[in-house]
Motif scaffolding. Structure first.
Motif, PDB file in Angstrom:
ATOM      1  N   UNK A 266      13.735 -17.240  -3.666  1.00  0.00           N
ATOM      2  CA  UNK A 266      13.481 -18.643  -4.001  1.00  0.00           C
ATOM      3  C   UNK A 266      14.806 -19.307  -4.331  1.00  0.00           C
ATOM      4  N   UNK A 267      15.068 -20.440  -3.655  1.00  0.00           N
ATOM      5  CA  UNK A 267      16.346 -21.133  -3.781  1.00  0.00           C
ATOM      6  C   UNK A 267      17.518 -20.145  -3.669  1.00  0.00           C
ATOM      7  N   UNK A 268      18.283 -19.973  -4.741  1.00  0.00           N
ATOM      8  CA  UNK A 268      19.472 -19.115  -4.671  1.00  0.00           C
ATOM      9  C   UNK A 268      19.229 -17.712  -5.222  1.00  0.00           C
ATOM     10  N   UNK A 269      17.972 -17.374  -5.488  1.00  0.00           N
ATOM     11  CA  UNK A 269      17.662 -16.117  -6.164  1.00  0.00           C
ATOM     12  C   UNK A 269      16.777 -15.196  -5.326  1.00  0.00           C
ATOM     13  N   UNK A 270      17.020 -13.897  -5.496  1.00  0.00           N
ATOM     14  CA  UNK A 270      16.134 -12.888  -4.937  1.00  0.00           C
ATOM     15  C   UNK A 270      15.038 -12.619  -5.969  1.00  0.00           C
ATOM     16  N   UNK A 271      13.806 -12.783  -5.566  1.00  0.00           N
ATOM     17  CA  UNK A 271      12.706 -12.583  -6.506  1.00  0.00           C
ATOM     18  C   UNK A 271      12.196 -11.151  -6.518  1.00  0.00           C
ATOM     19  N   UNK A 272      12.129 -10.545  -5.339  1.00  0.00           N
ATOM     20  CA  UNK A 272      11.592  -9.193  -5.298  1.00  0.00           C
ATOM     21  C   UNK A 272      11.930  -8.541  -3.959  1.00  0.00           C
ATOM     22  N   UNK A 273      12.148  -7.238  -3.997  1.00  0.00           N
ATOM     23  CA  UNK A 273      12.283  -6.415  -2.800  1.00  0.00           C
ATOM     24  C   UNK A 273      11.339  -5.238  -2.982  1.00  0.00           C
ATOM     25  N   UNK A 274      10.346  -5.134  -2.095  1.00  0.00           N
ATOM     26  CA  UNK A 274       9.331  -4.099  -2.231  1.00  0.00           C
ATOM     27  C   UNK A 274       9.373  -3.167  -1.027  1.00  0.00           C
ATOM     28  N   UNK A 275       9.537  -1.875  -1.282  1.00  0.00           N
ATOM     29  CA  UNK A 275       9.475  -0.851  -0.247  1.00  0.00           C
ATOM     30  C   UNK A 275       8.352   0.106  -0.607  1.00  0.00           C
ATOM     31  N   UNK A 276       7.500   0.430   0.366  1.00  0.00           N
ATOM     32  CA  UNK A 276       6.374   1.312   0.075  1.00  0.00           C
ATOM     33  C   UNK A 276       6.125   2.260   1.237  1.00  0.00           C
ATOM     34  N   UNK A 277       5.691   3.456   0.900  1.00  0.00           N
ATOM     35  CA  UNK A 277       5.320   4.469   1.879  1.00  0.00           C
ATOM     36  C   UNK A 277       3.978   5.074   1.473  1.00  0.00           C
ATOM     37  N   UNK A 278       3.084   5.201   2.440  1.00  0.00           N
ATOM     38  CA  UNK A 278       1.787   5.834   2.203  1.00  0.00           C
ATOM     39  C   UNK A 278       1.593   6.902   3.270  1.00  0.00           C
ATOM     40  N   UNK A 279       1.239   8.123   2.850  1.00  0.00           N
ATOM     41  CA  UNK A 279       1.117   9.236   3.792  1.00  0.00           C
ATOM     42  C   UNK A 279      -0.098  10.073   3.443  1.00  0.00           C
TER      43      UNK A 279
ATOM     44  N   UNK B  19       0.845  -1.186   0.000  1.00  0.00           N
ATOM     45  CA  UNK B  19       0.000   0.000   0.000  1.00  0.00           C
ATOM     46  C   UNK B  19       0.882   1.237   0.000  1.00  0.00           C
ATOM     47  N   UNK B  20       0.715   2.094  -1.006  1.00  0.00           N
ATOM     48  CA  UNK B  20       1.472   3.326  -1.045  1.00  0.00           C
ATOM     49  C   UNK B  20       2.379   3.420  -2.248  1.00  0.00           C
ATOM     50  N   UNK B  21       3.272   4.397  -2.200  1.00  0.00           N
ATOM     51  CA  UNK B  21       4.193   4.651  -3.295  1.00  0.00           C
ATOM     52  C   UNK B  21       5.489   3.875  -3.096  1.00  0.00           C
ATOM     53  N   UNK B  22       6.045   3.392  -4.198  1.00  0.00           N
ATOM     54  CA  UNK B  22       7.327   2.703  -4.140  1.00  0.00           C
ATOM     55  C   UNK B  22       8.435   3.700  -3.795  1.00  0.00           C
ATOM     56  N   UNK B  23       9.247   3.344  -2.809  1.00  0.00           N
ATOM     57  CA  UNK B  23      10.344   4.206  -2.367  1.00  0.00           C
ATOM     58  C   UNK B  23      11.590   3.358  -2.185  1.00  0.00           C
ATOM     59  N   UNK B  24      12.698   3.992  -1.872  1.00  0.00           N
ATOM     60  CA  UNK B  24      13.928   3.264  -1.575  1.00  0.00           C
ATOM     61  C   UNK B  24      13.936   2.842  -0.115  1.00  0.00           C
ATOM     62  N   UNK B  25      14.802   1.897   0.213  1.00  0.00           N
ATOM     63  CA  UNK B  25      14.933   1.472   1.605  1.00  0.00           C
ATOM     64  C   UNK B  25      15.388   2.632   2.479  1.00  0.00           C
ATOM     65  N   UNK B  26      16.208   3.500   1.930  1.00  0.00           N
ATOM     66  CA  UNK B  26      16.704   4.650   2.698  1.00  0.00           C
ATOM     67  C   UNK B  26      15.566   5.619   3.043  1.00  0.00           C
ATOM     68  N   UNK B  27      14.617   5.775   2.123  1.00  0.00           N
ATOM     69  CA  UNK B  27      13.502   6.695   2.381  1.00  0.00           C
ATOM     70  C   UNK B  27      12.622   6.217   3.529  1.00  0.00           C
ATOM     71  N   UNK B  28      12.597   4.909   3.770  1.00  0.00           N
ATOM     72  CA  UNK B  28      11.802   4.376   4.865  1.00  0.00           C
ATOM     73  C   UNK B  28      12.331   4.841   6.220  1.00  0.00           C
ATOM     74  N   UNK B  29      13.590   5.244   6.268  1.00  0.00           N
ATOM     75  CA  UNK B  29      14.214   5.664   7.515  1.00  0.00           C
ATOM     76  C   UNK B  29      14.168   7.172   7.730  1.00  0.00           C
ATOM     77  N   UNK B  30      13.673   7.885   6.759  1.00  0.00           N
ATOM     78  CA  UNK B  30      13.582   9.335   6.924  1.00  0.00           C
ATOM     79  C   UNK B  30      12.515   9.685   7.949  1.00  0.00           C
ATOM     80  N   UNK B  31      12.774  10.720   8.767  1.00  0.00           N
ATOM     81  CA  UNK B  31      11.784  11.093   9.777  1.00  0.00           C
ATOM     82  C   UNK B  31      10.519  11.629   9.127  1.00  0.00           C
ATOM     83  N   UNK B  32       9.409  11.369   9.768  1.00  0.00           N
ATOM     84  CA  UNK B  32       8.152  11.899   9.276  1.00  0.00           C
ATOM     85  C   UNK B  32       7.898  13.293   9.800  1.00  0.00           C
ATOM     86  N   UNK B  33       6.692  13.761   9.597  1.00  0.00           N
ATOM     87  CA  UNK B  33       6.293  15.088  10.044  1.00  0.00           C
ATOM     88  C   UNK B  33       6.353  15.167  11.571  1.00  0.00           C
ATOM     89  N   UNK B  34       6.852  16.265  12.115  1.00  0.00           N
ATOM     90  CA  UNK B  34       6.955  16.443  13.565  1.00  0.00           C
ATOM     91  C   UNK B  34       5.564  16.536  14.189  1.00  0.00           C
TER      92      UNK B  34
END
Length: 547
Positions: A78-91, A25-40
């Motif tokens: 799956x086995x020796x492969x990465x199938x998907x990495x999904x990062x999402x943010x909804x605000x 749910x939300x917009x695709x973002x980078x893993x780094x964006x998930x660590x950014x502080x939100x609104x105070x």
């Protein structure tokens, strides 16, 4: 998402089965964006007050505002492969009002003063339009304002702060360990959720909450090429209201159980479980098929949790009892007339089932619900008797309650909050009793571990449940593995057959990230705690599964 999809989504290997991004749910973002502080919080309070004032100026008699930032990271291998990495943010912000005695709701991703003012005015306009069809006005159970308060899941390691590479390395290690021990195929996945929620209402509350959940899971498959068949075993992990400490092995002890099984409580060794799963899947290829008949069942918490979810959790949702869910998911056999008699025997005298959103490490753990009600624990079934339901502010008066139970929830800022299942758990037995001691008292029985396929009718009464692992018990001893097992019963008959419950030392959590309800559909996360429990004389069938 329909409830019958619960087990598919809670037990199968997502990476090999699902479209990338499903349930994000939300917009695709980078893993780094998930660590950014939100609104105070100070800025959120200013925006919330704009909404409260705008709604009041248009005629609202009650308003609540939810400013939410919802973060997700899902990893699939799956086995020796990465199938998907999904990062999402909804605000965004959701605003709910009562005007002319009727609910109205509106939501916006325009989190600015002008955007929020317009959203609040729209919510009031919707309420007034709805009022033309309203028969009785909405009456809310009172809630005192808490002022400015904060609550956070008590984590020690934020899972989002762990590098993605480290988490992928763990999943690939799980896969390699499984294949090194006899698995032909394996998928492994890691789900992490962070809900940053700010609630404000005309009752005088400004509540900030930071909620974390985590779920590591896998599926291993063993193949008998000569016979042309395969068997699987899924992980025995429980999704938890914890941080990454769940996977570092430091949070709690692991417990040795019957048949060499290892149980985990408040921590989880994913690699160790994958190795065991590979051996179990291969053992299932040659396991004896069950003979149908009556058996005493010894049910592990990782199995019993699903039975609790379906046969107790759902039928005691008050909105379902009242018929509000009939069009989507059915009604309930546990109707108000049964509750009013004060003597309806839902189960045996040993059965004490509680609802709560305060149990440590659980998925439902939170300080306040999405109506600003402080969360608590309450009885649903006491000494086998039905004593209560799950109710929120506009339902409490129906069951003569003076306050909400604190189980209102929305899965996102753009979803309206409504009654959702809290944690629903079976209290452990009072007398000292281990699983091994319980099994010693069984002459003819089956020990069942892990969640499996299930079927239950629209009133949550007649049902059938499978599992992951089945062990035959004869004269107080486990004598081997079984296959093709499912048990059939009805809710009242089943819970009245409850004969023994292990003590607190065996108590563990089961849970799901994806319990579906409502139209439009929403998902929520909920846990079910129990100790291993014995049910006498339950009908077991042979599912006749052949590959």
């Amino acid at each position: 998402m329909k409830r019958r999809d619960f087990i598919q989504l809670s037990s199968l290997g997502f990476g090999a089965m699902m479209t990338p991004g499903l349930m994000m749910m939300g917009n695709t973002v980078s893993a780094e964006q998930l660590l950014q502080p939100g609104l105070a919080n100070a800025a959120k309070k200013v925006l919330a007050d704009i909404a409260l004032n705008a709604a009041k100026s248009k005629g609202a008699t009650y308003t609540d505002v939810r400013i939410g930032r919802y973060l997700q990271q899902f990893l699939f291998t799956r086995e020796k492969n990465v199938q998907n990495i999904s990062n999402a943010e909804s605000f965004g912000v959701g605003i709910r009002v009562i005007a002319d005695g009727t609910w109205g709701f509106s939501a916006t991703s325009d989190v600015t003063p002008d955007g929020i003012k317009a959203c609040a005015e729209t919510a009031v306009a919707i309420a007034k339009a709805n009022a033309k069809l309203q028969i009785e006005p909405v009456i809310l159970a009172p809630v005192k304002g808490f002022g400015e308060v904060s609550w956070a899941t008590p984590i020690t390691k934020n899972a989002f702060e762990i590098p993605v590479k480290d988490k992928i390395d763990l999943l690939l290690k799980v896969n390699n360990s499984a294949m090194d021990n006899g698995a032909a195929f394996v998928t492994s996945n890691l789900f992490m959720v962070n809900e940053q929620k700010y609630f404000a209402s005309t009752d005088g509350s400004y509540i900030d909450q930071d909620i974390h959940r985590i779920w590591p899971t896998f599926t291993v498959t063993a193949i008998d090429k000569a016979e042309g068949k395969f068997r699987t075993r899924q992980s025995l992990s429980a999704p938890m209201g914890m941080g990454y400490e769940y996977l570092d092995g430091l949070a709690s002890e692991k417990m040795a159980g019957p048949a060499g099984l290892i149980s985990y409580r408040n921590s989880y060794d994913m690699v160790e479980d994958a190795i065991a799963a590979s051996k179990h899947a291969n053992e299932k290829l040659t396991a004896k098929s069950v003979a149908p008949g009556k058996y005493d069942l010894v049910l592990d918490p990782d199995h019993l949790g699903l039975t609790i979810h379906e046969s107790v959790g759902h039928p005691l949702e008050l909105d379902r009892v009242l018929g509000y869910e009939a069009n989507y998911a059915g009604t309930s056999f546990a109707t108000l007339d049964k509750w009013k008699t004060k003597d309806f025997k839902y189960g045996s005298d040993l059965v004490n089932i509680v609802a709560d959103k305060v149990q440590p490490f659980s998925l439902g753990l939170t300080g306040y619900d999405d109506e600003g009600v402080k969360c608590k624990e309450w009885d649903l079934i006491k000494n086998g008797v039905l004593v209560n339901y799950q109710a929120i502010r506009d339902q409490a008066k129906i069951i003569d309650e003076s306050e909400s139970h604190g189980c209102c929830y929305a899965d996102n800022w753009n979803s309206v909050q409504f009654q959702r299942m809290p944690n629903v758990s079976l209290r452990p037995g009072k007398d000292k009793l281990s699983v091994q001691d319980m099994i010693k008292g069984v002459e003819k029985g089956i020990y069942i571990v892990g969640r499996g396929s299930y079927s239950i009718d629209q009133q949550r009464y007649n049902f059938q449940f499978g599992g992951q692992l089945f062990y035959e018990i004869k004269n107080g001893e486990i004598v081997g593995m079984l296959e093709d097992v499912a048990y059939q019963s009805n809710t009242q008959e089943f819970w009245n057959s409850c004969a023994q419950i292990c003590d607190q030392d065996d108590y563990r959590l089961f849970g799901t990230f994806f319990d579906g309800k409502g139209q439009p559909s929403q998902v929520s996360a909920v846990s079910h705690g129990s100790s291993t429990t014995r049910f006498n004389g339950v009908n077991v069938i042979n599912t006749g599964r052949r590959i």
